[in-house]
Design a protein around this motif. Sequence first.
Motif, PDB file in Angstrom:
ATOM      1  N   ASP A 170       0.852  -1.195   0.000  1.00  0.00           N
ATOM      2  CA  ASP A 170       0.000   0.000   0.000  1.00  0.00           C
ATOM      3  C   ASP A 170       0.887   1.243   0.000  1.00  0.00           C
ATOM      4  O   ASP A 170       1.349   1.703   1.047  1.00  0.00           O
ATOM      5  N   PHE A 171       1.113   1.765  -1.206  1.00  0.00           N
ATOM      6  CA  PHE A 171       2.027   2.894  -1.347  1.00  0.00           C
ATOM      7  C   PHE A 171       1.296   4.221  -1.151  1.00  0.00           C
ATOM      8  O   PHE A 171       0.154   4.390  -1.590  1.00  0.00           O
ATOM      9  N   VAL A 172       1.985   5.147  -0.493  1.00  0.00           N
ATOM     10  CA  VAL A 172       1.470   6.486  -0.218  1.00  0.00           C
ATOM     11  C   VAL A 172       2.397   7.490  -0.888  1.00  0.00           C
ATOM     12  O   VAL A 172       3.636   7.359  -0.820  1.00  0.00           O
ATOM     13  N   LEU A 173       1.822   8.494  -1.544  1.00  0.00           N
ATOM     14  CA  LEU A 173       2.634   9.480  -2.257  1.00  0.00           C
ATOM     15  C   LEU A 173       3.480  10.292  -1.286  1.00  0.00           C
ATOM     16  O   LEU A 173       3.030  10.679  -0.202  1.00  0.00           O
ATOM     17  N   VAL A 174       4.711  10.561  -1.692  1.00  0.00           N
ATOM     18  CA  VAL A 174       5.621  11.397  -0.912  1.00  0.00           C
ATOM     19  C   VAL A 174       5.352  12.850  -1.247  1.00  0.00           C
ATOM     20  O   VAL A 174       5.371  13.241  -2.425  1.00  0.00           O
ATOM     21  N   THR A 175       5.076  13.647  -0.236  1.00  0.00           N
ATOM     22  CA  THR A 175       4.873  15.081  -0.434  1.00  0.00           C
ATOM     23  C   THR A 175       6.006  15.820   0.266  1.00  0.00           C
ATOM     24  O   THR A 175       6.226  15.670   1.462  1.00  0.00           O
ATOM     25  N   SER A 176       6.721  16.618  -0.509  1.00  0.00           N
ATOM     26  CA  SER A 176       7.880  17.329   0.036  1.00  0.00           C
ATOM     27  C   SER A 176       7.964  18.715  -0.596  1.00  0.00           C
ATOM     28  O   SER A 176       7.624  18.903  -1.771  1.00  0.00           O
TER      29      SER A 176
END
Length: 355
Positions: A160-166
């Motif tokens: 279950d991948f979650v988007l990286v927000t940076s």
Amino acid sequence: MYRTNFPDAPRPYANAKRHSPSIKEHLRASWLTSVIGFIMFLAGMKLVYWNEGQAVQTAHSLEEAMNAVIPVKYTSVIMEENNGKLVHFSGTLRVGEPLAEVEYGVAVPAVKLKRRVQMYQWVEEKHKREFPLKTTVYVNERVSVGRYMFGAALIDKFSDFVLVTSDERPERRDIKLHAGLYYHSRDVWNPEVGDIRVQFSYAGRADEEVSVVGMQVGKEIQPYRTFSGNEILMLRHGRLTVEEMFLDEQARNQWLTWAYRALGWLMMFLGANCVSNILQIIVSRYSILRSLLLMGMNFVNMAISTSVCFLVMSLAWSSYRPVLGTLLVIGGAMPFLFSAVRLYRRERESRYQRL
């Protein structure tokens, strides 16, 4: 005029029998459709039989594992007596060094880090086939809960991948950051053919609460093979009890089982439609089934497909759950029982009319 002058002359076709096409004639007229229908019907039966066998085996395995699992209360201590046994525990997820892409300024303490690469308006005939960058999944070598280390099979279950927000800007000037995406482009708003967009996502972030069911081998958790032949290895997010994890696993398997059942039934129904002319001849020759024709061939095809599906299912479940197997046999015989009842009522009404 001829009949008026010669009234005793034999009538044309007076003694001729009405011709009814046989099964061979129907096969000769539509052999390709019939062959495809038979193959599809048999394939549907095969799929249902295989699916029910898998369902029974999975039910056996889950029941066996449920009776064998050992709850572990403290993950800070490895109990040697549990070596080679199925254990359950919950705790905080720990990982090794953060997974990082230095050029983009991305560093995430997680089990997995995925780099997804896309190219704008890429046309094979006009541009080179190989991407400068490739989609890659980085995997942390060290994943644990307490002193229990996760084996490769357990790590693979983090999907279950979650988007990286940076908001951290990359050091390289040719890489631009916009809305959490990284662009290899001169102008983000007007991309050109060959420009690249990169997106990062992670699975299994450190400090998350997870629950695990697996076999303890030393300090490592690996799949547990049951006597039925299935491997038991479960990973869920959050703190779940043994009962909650097994109920969730049973629910997932039931959804998959019903999906294959529906597919197998549909294949048999479509196959029956392909040979509906032949089925109509067969059904019409037996009085106990003839009443089904009054409801149309679609009903006949549905009845035959459902009956065969239930009977095939009963073969798999009769030994494991006799009551369920008996109910499936009764369900499979319902169309025939329905026809027999209608035939009996019709004959009874005709007797009263004669009297």
